[in-house]
Write a protein that holds these residues in place. Structure first.
Motif: not given
Length: 272
Positions: A211-236
């Motif tokens: 259901l998930v491939t490494a290529a899929f995760l690499r493709k959406y890496r930038r979106y995951a990074l943006v979400i992580i940064l938003i979460v970090a910015a909100v709580v810190t």
């Protein structure tokens, strides 16, 4: 009572339901034992663990304050007290809270045992080589969960409490926080982080099922990074050190998930 099997040697549907019932019974028993232990030490759990982030000398605040003074960063953690008063508005509020907190603590304490029961339930469907990985699976998954709980308790929770307690719309408003509201924040934060740290395990099984491939995760890496940064910015607080403290572990988890997916996708698949 011996389980009946069909001509192919497989268990019937009713037998699977019976095994599932016993999984739930044994897991509930493990949670109950953990809850009883937690209830026995409830005063220490509340005073020294749950309410500890409301004290200005909590270890996370001291570390961030020392770092802020050393590197001339935001001083929002250099406080003597958190401007919050916890109140209970229901007659049975404290007793009910004590019971449910003990149950949540029981889930955390019994987590490795619950994993063991789940493994016993799914192991008949695995290959012999995969069954031998029981100890590694239970140990690794439990370790990730407890790391997530520690991460949530010592980082996300105090950062969130400090931010929310000091956020003001007016000096007229006083933070008299209901006990249920505070505990909801604690439980949600700790359990969510514990489950979030299970991402590599979840990705492994999703990759195993195709259901998930490494290529899929690499493709959406930038979106995951943006979400992580938003979460970090909100709580810190608005400084780089605090944000990176939250961001880096989450990025490491995501990158580890990519490596796990890549390795799993390379495993030869049978026609079945």
């Amino acid at each position: 009572m011996a389980k009946e099997k069909n001509n192919t040697g497989e268990m019937s549907f009713l037998d699977h339901l019976e095994e599932l019932r016993w999984l739930l019974v044994r897991s509930s028993a493990g949670i109950l034992i953990g809850a009883v232990i937690a209830f026995t030490f409830s005063r220490e759990i509340f005073d020294d663990v749950i309410f500890a982030p409301l004290k200005g000398d909590f270890v996370t605040y001291r570390i961030f304050c020392d770092a802020a003074n050393k590197y001339d960063l935001d001083k929002s953690f250099c406080v003597t007290e958190i401007p919050v008063t916890i109140i209970s508005r229901n007659m049975d509020g404290q007793f009910t809270t004590d019971i449910w907190t003990a149950i949540v603590a029981g889930i955390i304490i019994a987590f490795p045992y619950i994993l063991y029961q789940i493994w016993k339930f799914i192991s008949p469907a695995l290959y012999e080589k995969e069954r031998k990985g029981a100890v590694s699976f239970i140990t690794g998954t439990s370790l990730l969960f407890f790391l997530g709980v520690v991460f949530g308790y010592y980082l996300i929770m105090p950062l969130s409490i400090n931010f929310l307690a000091n956020y003001k719309i007016s000096d007229i408003v006083v933070n008299n926080v209901d006990l249920d509201s505070y505990l909801s924040l604690v439980k949600t934060t700790v359990l969510s982080c514990g489950l979030a740290f299970e991402l590599p395990v979840i990705i492994y099984f999703l990759a195993k099922m195709g259901l998930v491939t490494a290529a899929f995760l690499r493709k959406y890496r930038r979106y995951a990074l943006v979400i992580i940064l938003i979460v970090a910015a909100v709580v810190t607080p608005p400084d780089v050190v605090s944000q990176m403290t939250v961001t880096i572990p989450l990025i490491i988890l995501y990158e580890a998930s990519i490596l796990i997916a890549a390795r799993t996708n390379k495993t030869p698949k049978t026609a079945e």
